[in-house]
Every structure is written in structure tokens, then in C-alpha cells.
Design an enzyme around this catalytic site. Structure first.
Site, mmCIF file in Angstrom:
data_model
loop_
_atom_site.group_PDB
_atom_site.id
_atom_site.type_symbol
_atom_site.label_atom_id
_atom_site.label_comp_id
_atom_site.label_asym_id
_atom_site.label_seq_id
_atom_site.Cartn_x
_atom_site.Cartn_y
_atom_site.Cartn_z
ATOM 1 N N GLU A 168 0.634 -1.316 -0.119
ATOM 2 C CA GLU A 168 0.034 0.348 0.162
ATOM 3 C C GLU A 168 0.682 1.353 0.243
ATOM 4 O O GLU A 168 1.696 1.071 0.785
ATOM 5 C CB GLU A 168 -1.118 -0.190 0.748
ATOM 6 C CG GLU A 168 -1.883 1.502 0.944
ATOM 7 C CD GLU A 168 -2.261 1.486 3.046
ATOM 8 O OE1 GLU A 168 -3.905 1.388 2.236
ATOM 9 O OE2 GLU A 168 -2.112 0.991 3.678
ATOM 10 N N ALA B 75 1.092 -0.133 11.202
ATOM 11 C CA ALA B 75 0.804 -1.288 10.455
ATOM 12 C C ALA B 75 0.060 -0.988 9.038
ATOM 13 O O ALA B 75 -0.297 -0.107 8.283
ATOM 14 C CB ALA B 75 -0.240 -2.066 12.047
ATOM 15 N N MET B 76 -0.159 -3.039 8.729
ATOM 16 C CA MET B 76 -0.780 -2.872 7.506
ATOM 17 C C MET B 76 -1.735 -3.733 6.761
ATOM 18 O O MET B 76 -1.471 -4.866 7.714
ATOM 19 C CB MET B 76 0.197 -2.748 7.134
ATOM 20 C CG MET B 76 -0.188 -2.746 5.042
ATOM 21 S SD MET B 76 -1.405 -1.485 4.032
ATOM 22 C CE MET B 76 -2.544 -2.459 2.832
ATOM 23 N N ASN C 167 -3.097 -5.797 5.128
ATOM 24 C CA ASN C 167 -3.270 -7.119 4.421
ATOM 25 C C ASN C 167 -3.357 -8.374 4.787
ATOM 26 O O ASN C 167 -3.542 -8.975 6.119
ATOM 27 C CB ASN C 167 -1.240 -7.763 3.922
ATOM 28 C CG ASN C 167 -0.298 -6.746 4.163
ATOM 29 O OD1 ASN C 167 -0.377 -5.846 3.087
ATOM 30 N ND2 ASN C 167 0.515 -6.634 5.099
ATOM 31 N N HIS D 46 -7.607 -2.395 14.635
ATOM 32 C CA HIS D 46 -7.514 -1.539 13.882
ATOM 33 C C HIS D 46 -7.693 -2.350 12.113
ATOM 34 O O HIS D 46 -8.257 -2.001 11.773
ATOM 35 C CB HIS D 46 -6.950 -0.110 13.933
ATOM 36 C CG HIS D 46 -7.159 0.685 12.884
ATOM 37 N ND1 HIS D 46 -7.182 2.124 12.929
ATOM 38 C CD2 HIS D 46 -6.254 0.024 11.395
ATOM 39 C CE1 HIS D 46 -7.655 2.579 11.224
ATOM 40 N NE2 HIS D 46 -6.517 1.747 10.884
ATOM 41 N N GLU D 47 -6.371 -2.707 12.740
ATOM 42 C CA GLU D 47 -6.135 -3.812 10.913
ATOM 43 C C GLU D 47 -6.877 -4.350 11.007
ATOM 44 O O GLU D 47 -7.258 -5.136 10.006
ATOM 45 C CB GLU D 47 -5.008 -4.163 11.572
ATOM 46 C CG GLU D 47 -3.429 -2.893 11.455
ATOM 47 C CD GLU D 47 -3.571 -2.125 10.839
ATOM 48 O OE1 GLU D 47 -4.189 -2.229 9.219
ATOM 49 O OE2 GLU D 47 -2.856 -0.767 10.811
ATOM 50 N N GLU E 95 -9.906 4.323 6.258
ATOM 51 C CA GLU E 95 -9.351 3.883 7.428
ATOM 52 C C GLU E 95 -10.531 4.894 8.481
ATOM 53 O O GLU E 95 -10.370 4.957 9.522
ATOM 54 C CB GLU E 95 -8.068 5.001 7.220
ATOM 55 C CG GLU E 95 -7.193 4.811 5.784
ATOM 56 C CD GLU E 95 -6.404 3.396 7.152
ATOM 57 O OE1 GLU E 95 -6.607 2.921 7.657
ATOM 58 O OE2 GLU E 95 -5.642 2.760 5.732
#
Length: 845
Positions: free
Chosen positions: A122, A255-256, A258, A290-291, A313
Site C-alpha cells: 500500500e 501497521a498494514m 494485508n 484497527h487492522e 481508514e
């Protein structure tokens, strides 16, 4: 100008077969990507960046003509036909240290340097790993196969479970339909802990073996319970077999999300359950929640284009608090939302020129600049909190279930969400929310008694200069008088005879009760005095809100900071942590009105002592077994204030704790460790101790301890040690690029270090750009400067350095905004300096 045509319009991929061979030693990889899909034109474009294309061949092995278009990160391919097509692209590329695409993360174990390979795709970095239509709408399925220079005992992870291992190649199950930016994989020498949810989803936390096994436990528990909570709240099953959480030693973002393989900074996933401050536990819990909220909102249903980034988001930012509040109700996590997200949004959103939550964007360089934490995350979340308060949880859950059912494995826009929530609640949510989504800024609602009539009116609120163009909002007023409308849709409204209304309601008139709506209130003298008579009897959020609104009104020069100074002592005995937070935010804001080492600064220190001394005596340095969470969270605020005040007893208490724990500083209670370390550096430090702590930072794998060391070491007043620190800024073995911003900010905020830090960033900007440029965090180095600078001289220097860069893609908005931020602060300080310091002087005499 970048070609704004989306590649998806000419070619819609259905499926990718991706085969990668990765050589860590040579830092090279090669790949073959076979793509199947529907071509609407014989001339199509596929994204590729930093890839050396060897060949493009059709499914019948015929070479296809192609040319490279590096300006648009593209391969232009000429197909033999339209309709259903399949073609293969062979290529080579390098692994880089940019923390984008496929990259190595470095760490040490028992003095040996090691690495693991991870990914970050991203926003538009999947094209650095494999050719693809790298746009959110271009959802497809993916078969992933990876071969690498594997060592015994290593682990490989991906979005989906591994299906087989043949001839040194790891093959993974076919993914569900998903966007390219959510593909992820990683491999290396990892440890893990696993569990399973009630519905059978396997949950895992993975990290390098540089960490203690117990550091994985907290995140594993939060991840498991978050998935279970979301399955129930969304009334939609988690669609994959597993949910892996992976801590990467080098990771630019927090963080991401995926899908199935969420990646994190180590500090945002791993913690020592035996010695971590509650605030750090709350941070890790909200990041994980959140993730995992994204696994539905963002992954299962994805924004159609980056202009609707807020759909991902903003919603995940709200849901992290909804989830953690359900998982750990004793934490009262919504108070953290009110104390962090809300003021961040209100501060940023009051600067003229700020972006709206929904922003049109095309250029890839500009896409990354959309990730404005205060707007897309914090304001967007507050906007959704408004919706939740307006329609209630039953309608919210019903609407979300319908939204997921209608758009799963596909894409959506903001209008789709408003439609689903509107149908569920029978409220025209879209018409209310579009005024918040499409317009930048927010209103101040003025409440006044005019000719005996209680009158409310709205106008846009600005901090600093702002152009009034007549914007209006549909404002959920949440008043405590029934005579006020539920929505203020007009410029102004009269509510009736004030004396009669006050007698009937028997309470001071208040707006935005609960502080859920995105506006501030300016009460006239009569109404504010009525509220302040018994202000400490109000609940914590109401007291916090009054202090926050007054601070913002002072920042916007609607009132004077000097008017607030006498009010601070009213709140100094509060047992509510968020009230103490708001109190000392205002007190710390007064520092901009004093010069270092001046009489005025000495007087301000005395005020800090008065505001903190009784609370320090009450709470002390050590937590009691039966103390409240509010007491735990209040202690850091008052100790920090007392140390700024140079209270001799507090300084001695910190020094005694340091001496007692000198041989085991990391085991100092994490709640107070920062203040002990910083006090030692500022008041008792010597070069040997400084170098020892810097080496502790380099060797430690405890993210909480490292953060404390950063804040302590950057507070040194010794110019020789400041230079030593700045010399380490570009030493990745000591300070990783992902952590550099915190070190830079710490030295820049230090009066004794500001010049050196400012000189460094101007002299080595090109190095910084080459190291972290192109990353969504890069522009925040500019933000950090704007948060700190306060003089006309610094403003002039800021402009001289950054204005020549204002047309650089991705920097324009930040430079423009931050110039205004500094201009506004300089104007405020010049105007109010004398009055504020006189008010402080009156409070201590």
C-alpha cells in the site's frame, strides 16, 4: 502531468499466477507473472516499477510487443485480440532498503546480524514486486509460489495457507478476490504463538527470535477476541482460514491490513506483559483492533479509488475503539479517543486550506499524501461516531451487514455506505454527512443571550487567517435543552427566552453533550460563567470538552489565552485522567509564550508546580495495588509537569529511583521510567551514562523501553552529546530509518538542540529523501517542524528552505499547510505574549 486514465478501464484482470525466486544474499529476485483477464482494447497498460522486463508472451507463447513508460510506472502492451486474454511477463528486480515493495528487515540475535523478508504494497508498491493493474478496483484472485535461499527452520507466510511444498517451492492456496495492495508474504527465522477462534479461524502472532516468547501473548489474545467481536458485530463471518499478525523489524507505517497477513512495527504488536504501561497496552490493542476491522472494511469491501480512502481508514479508526471498549470495558477507551483523536482532528481541521475527508486524487505521489492522520483517520472517525450516535448501534449493525452482503469481494463508494446505513435507520444519513465529508473545516457554534433570547449560530472556525466563504454544516447539536433542534441546518436559530428556559431546565445550557459531534462551542460570558460555577461536578468528558474548546478558541484568537490561565487551578485536583491531560495540554501550550531561561519561563515553571504539586504528593512515584486506572494514567502527567517545574523533591525522587535501579534500568516501572531517565539525562548526566543508554537503545528489542530512551536522550542539554546524537541519525545500525522521525523531533523540540537538528535536515534533505522519500510517512518530517517552530526567524528559515520544494509531487499540500501553521503561531505569540505572561504572573503571586 501524469496520465489520469485508470488502467482498469482498458483491462480487467481476473487472475494472477505469480512465481517469485528470491535471493537474499544477492538482494535480487526474478519473477514470472501470468495474468488472465478481459481486454477492452488491444492496447493495454500494466503497472510495473523498478522491474527489468525480460519478455511479454501470450498464452500461445507468442512474443507480444511492448514498451516501457517509466513516467507512469507502466508497460504498454499490444495484444493480438480483445476479450478474454492471458499473457506472461518475465522480469528481474532488486531488493531495496526502502521499506516498500519486497524488502529486507534487519535485526540482531546474540550479536549476529540477521534479516527477514517482508512486503509493503500500500498504496502503489505492489507494482515493485510483480506486474499488475495496481488499482483498488482491479480485484482478482492470486496463486502465489515462492522459492528462496531457504535455511533449515525458517518460516514462510502469506495471505493464504500453504498448499504444498515441491522442489524447494512454496505454493499457497488461491486467494479470494482482492486488491493488489493487500497481497503480502514474508519469510525468515520466526517464532510464533497460535490459537483458534470460536468459529475456527486460526490466529497467529509471529516475530523474530530476538524477542521473548511472552511478548507475543498480549497481541494474540487481542487478535483472537477482536476477530470474534467483529464476526458478531458485523454479522458477517471472517472469510479466510487464518489471521496472521507479523512484527517486522523495519516497517515504515504503524501497521498494514494485508488480508490474512497483517504486518506491524514491532513496537505496535509486541510487549512485555510484566512491565508495560497501560497506555502502551491500549496503543497495541487499538492498533491490532484497527487492522482487524479492515479485514472486512477495506479488504472484503474496498474503496473503488483512493479518493474514498476514508472509507477504509475512518471506519477502522472508529471500530478500533468500539472493539477495544467491548473487549476491555474497564479501560474506558473512549476517553482515549476524546483525548487524542478529537483534539488532533480539531487542531488540523481549523487551518485554512486543509483537505476534506473526501479528496479527488490521481497522481500516485499525491495518493500517499492523503494519509493525513488528523483528517482521514481522526476527523473521519469522529464523523462516523456522529453517525453512530445519530442512528444507534442496531441500525449501524443492520446497515453494515447489508453493506458487506451487497459489496463483498468488490468495491464501494461513500454513497454506498450512506445508502446502507440510511436504509437501516430510515434517516437520510447521506444528506447530513455530505456536508462533513466534502467540505474541509468545521463550525464553531456560538451560544449567546441576545436581548434576552437564547441564540445559537454557526460559522466556520479558523486557527489563524481564514477565508470565510459561507460554508454551513448540518450539525447534530446534542443539546441538554429539549427546546434546541436536534440538527442545526440554518446559519442561526433562536431558542426562546433564556431566563424562562434556564428556570425550566434547571441546568446550565450546554451543546455537544458527550462531545461526539465535530464542532466546538463558544459560550458568551453569561452562559460560560453559569457552566463554570460547578464545572468540577460534570463528568470527565464534559470537563475535557470545556478545556479543549477554550484552548482552540484561544488558538483561533476568539478569546485570549490570558482568560484561560486563571481557570486552570479549578481543574488541578481532578481525579479524571482526561481532565488532567487537557489541563496540561493547555499549560504546555503556554510554553510558546516564553523564551528559554527567561524570568517568564521561571514564572511558568512556578505555575506548573502549583498545578501539579498536590497530585504528585497524592500519587507519588509508585502505583498502589488498589489505585484506579485514572490514577495510573494521571501520574505521568503530573510527574512530567513537576519535573518541568524543577520541583526539588520530584527531581530527587527520580534520581533516587535511578540510582536504585542503575543496573537494571529496563525493569523500572514502565509507567514512570521515561521521567526517571529524562531527569537523569537533564540534571545528572555524564557522557559515559549517555553513551551507555544509547548502547542500551541499540541492543534492546523492547519497543516501550526504546521509546523511553529516545525521549530521554534527545532531552540532553550538552552540545557535545547533541552532536553525537545527530551523527547517529544516518547510522541505521543505531537508529533505524523508521524511527528517525522521533529522534529528530526530540532534538528539534529541545531548545538546546533545535539549531543543530534544523541544520541537519536542511543539509541532509537529499539523504532523507533517498532513504524514506516516496513513503507515506516522509511528509511528516515537515509536520514535525511545523508543530515546534514559533518565531518569525524560524518561519523565515522554513519558507526559505521549503518554498522551492512546493511543487514537488506529494509535498505541495504539506508545505502549504505547515507554512500557515507556523504563521498562525507566530502571529498568536506576538499578539498575546504580554497578556499571557502577565496572567501567569498573577497566578503565582
Amino acid at each position: 502531468m501524469v496520465d489520469s486514465t485508470h488502467f482498469y478501464r482498458a483491462f480487467q484482470p481476473d487472475h494472477y499466477d505469480i512465481f517469485l525466486t528470491i535471493d537474499r544474499q544477492k538482494k535480487l529476485f526474478s519473477g514470472q507473472t501470468q495474468i488472465s483477464g478481459q481486454a477492452r482494447s488491444q492496447a493495454i497498460s500494466i503497472h510495473a516499477k523498478f522491474l527489468t522486463i525480460k519478455s511479454v508472451r501470450s498464452d500461445d507463447d507468442q512474443a507480444l510487443p511492448f514498451e516501457l513508460d517509466s513516467k507512469n510506472d507502466a508497460i504498454r502492451i499490444h495484444l493480438a485480440k480483445t476479450g478474454a486474454v492471458t499473457f506472461q511477463i518475465d522480469y528481474e528486480a532488486k531488493l531495496t532498503d526502502s521499506m516498500m515493495g519486497i524488502y529486507p528487515s534487519y535485526y540482531e540475535l546474540d550479536g549476529v546480524k540477521k534479516q527477514i523478508i517482508g512486503t509493503q504494497f500500500e498504496t502503489t508498491f505492489a507494482r515493485q514486486a510483480f506486474p499488475c493493474v495496481d488499482e483498488p478496483e482491479a480485484k482478482a484472485t492470486f496463486d502465489l509460489a515462492i522459492k528462496f535461499d531457504e535455511q533449515a527452520g525458517e518460516t514462510i507466510l502469506a495471505n493464504m495457507p500453504e498448499s504444498r511444498f515441491e522442489n524447494g517451492v512454496h505454493y499457497f492456496q488461491r486467494t479470494v478476490r482482492m486488491s493488489t495492495y493487500l497481497i503480502a508474504f514474508a519469510f525468515g527465522d520466526l517464532q510464533s504463538k497460535l490459537t483458534t477462534t470460536k468459529s475456527g479461524v486460526q490466529i497467529g502472532v509471529f516475530a523474530t527470535k530476538a524477542h521473548k516468547a511472552k511478548e507475543l501473548d498480549f497481541a494474540l489474545d487481542i487478535a483472537k477476541r477482536s476477530i470474534e467481536f467483529y464476526e458478531d458485530f458485523y454479522q458477517t463471518p471472517y472469510p479466510l482460514a487464518h489471521s496472521w499478525q507479523l512484527a517486522l523489524p523495519d516497517f515504515s507505517a504503524g501497521a498494514m491490513e494485508n488480508w490474512g497477513l497483517v504486518t506491524y512495527r514491532e513496537a505496535y504488536l509486541l510487549l512485555d506483559p510484566d512491565n508495560t504501561a497501560l497506555t502502551r497496552k491500549q496503543l497495541v490493542a487499538t492498533v491490532v483492533a484497527h487492522e482487524l476491522a479492515h479485514q472486512w472494511f477495506g479488504d472484503l469491501v474496498t474503496m473503488k479509488w483512493w479518493d474514498d480512502l476514508w472509507l477504509n481508514e475512518s471506519f477502522a479508526n472508529m471500530m478500533e475503539y468500539v472493539a477495544v471498549n467491548a473487549l476491555e470495558p474497564k479501560w474506558d477507551i473512549w476517553q482515549t479517543f476524546q483525548a487524542s483523536e478529537v483534539p488532533a482532528a480539531l487542531q488540523r481541521d481549523a487551518t485554512d486550506g486543509v483537505q476534506s475527508v473526501h479528496v479527488n486524487v490521481e497522481d500516485p505521489a499525491e495518493i500517499d499524501s492523503l494519509f493525513d492522520g488528523a483528517i482521514v483517520y481522526a476527523k473521519g472517525a469522529r464523523m462516523l461516531v456522529m453517525v453512530r450516535a445519530m442512528i444507534g448501534d442496531a441500525a449501524l449493525r443492520k446497515g453494515l451487514k447489508a453493506y458487506f452482503a451487497a459489496h463483498k469481494y468488490a468495491n464501494a463508494t461513500g454513497a454506498d455506505l450512506w445508502s446502507a446505513l440510511g436504509d437501516a435507520s430510515q434517516i437520510d444519513v447521506g444528506s447530513v454527512m455530505n456536508s462533513w465529508l466534502e467540505q474541509p473545516g468545521y463550525p464553531v457554534v456560538e451560544a449567546s443571550v441576545i436581548d434576552g433570547q437564547l441564540t445559537i449560530s454557526q460559522q466556520q472556525f479558523f486557527i489563524g487567517a481564514g477565508k470565510e466563504i459561507g460554508r454551513q454544516w448540518q450539525i447534530p447539536l446534542n443539546a441538554n435543552y429539549a427546546q434546541a433542534p436536534s440538527l442545526l441546518t440554518e446559519k442561526s436559530s433562536q431558542l426562546g427566552d433564556y431566563a424562562q428556559l434556564r428556570a425550566e431546565n434547571k441546568l446550565p445550557f450546554r451543546l455537544n453533550v458527550g462531545n461526539d459531534s465535530h464542532f466546538i462551542v463558544k459560550y458568551d460570558e453569561t452562559l460560560l460563567a453559569d457552566i463554570l460555577k460547578n464545572v468540577t461536578e460534570l463528568d470527565a468528558i464534559s470537563q475535557l470538552q470545556i478545556l479543549q474548546d477554550l484552548r482552540l478558541l484561544a488558538e483561533g484568537q476568539e478569546i485570549s489565552y490570558a482568560e484561560i490561565v486563571p481557570l486552570l487551578s479549578r481543574f488541578s485536583q481532578s481525579r479524571f485522567a482526561v481532565v488532567n491531560m487537557a489541563l496540561f495540554v493547555i499549560a504546555n501550550n503556554l510554553k510558546k509564550f516564553v523564551e528559554p531561561d527567561s524570568l517568564e519561563e521561571k514564572q511558568l515553571r512556578q505555575l506548573f508546580d502549583r498545578l501539579s504539586s498536590s497530585q504528585v504528593v497524592r500519587l507519588g512515584w509508585s502505583s498502589a495495588t488498589d489505585e484506579s486506572i485514572d490514577d495510573q494514567l494521571t501520574r505521568p502527567y503530573v510527574l512530567s509537569a513537576s519535573l518541568f517545574a524543577k520541583n526539588p523533591n520530584t527531581i530527587k525522587g527520580a534520581h533516587d529511583l535511578f540510582e536504585k535501579n542503575r543496573q537494571q534500568l529496563s525493569s523500572l516501572s514502565a509507567d514512570i521510567r521515561l521521567f526517571v531517565l529524562r531527569n537523569e539525562i537533564q540534571n545528572f548526566s555524564d557522557p559515559d551514562l549517555f553513551k551507555q543508554l544509547l548502547e542500551d537503545y541499540r541492543q534492546s528489542s523492547d519497543g516501550s523501553y526504546k521509546a523511553d530512551l529516545t525521549a530521554a536522550l534527545t532531552a540532553t542539554t550538552d552540545p557535545v552529546l547533541i552532536k553525537l546524537l545527530i551523527d547517529k541519525f544516518e547510522d541505521a545500525d543505531t537508529i533505524k530509518p523508521q524511527d528517525l522521525r522521533a529522534w529528530f523531533r526530540g532534538v528539534l523540540a529541545n531548545d538546546k538542540g533545535q539549531q543543530a537538528a534544523w541544520d541537519w535536515i536542511r543539509q541532509d534533505w537529499q539523504w532523507l529523501e533517498e532513504t524514506v522519500g516516496g513513503d507515506m510517512e516522509f511528509t511528516t518530517f515537515i509536520t514535525v517542524i511545523a508543530i515546534i517552530f514559533k518565531t518569525a526567524q524560524r518561519l523565515s528559515e522554513f519558507k526559505a528552505f521549503f518554498e522551492p520544494k512546493i511543487n514537488v509531487a506529494g509535498l505541495t499540500r504539506e508545505i502549504t499547510m505547515d507554512t500557515r501553521v507556523i504563521e498562525n503561531r507566530v502571529a498568536l505569540v506576538e499578539k498575546e505574549h504580554a497578556a499571557v505572561n502577565q496572567a501567569v504572573s498573577q497566578q503565582i503571586n
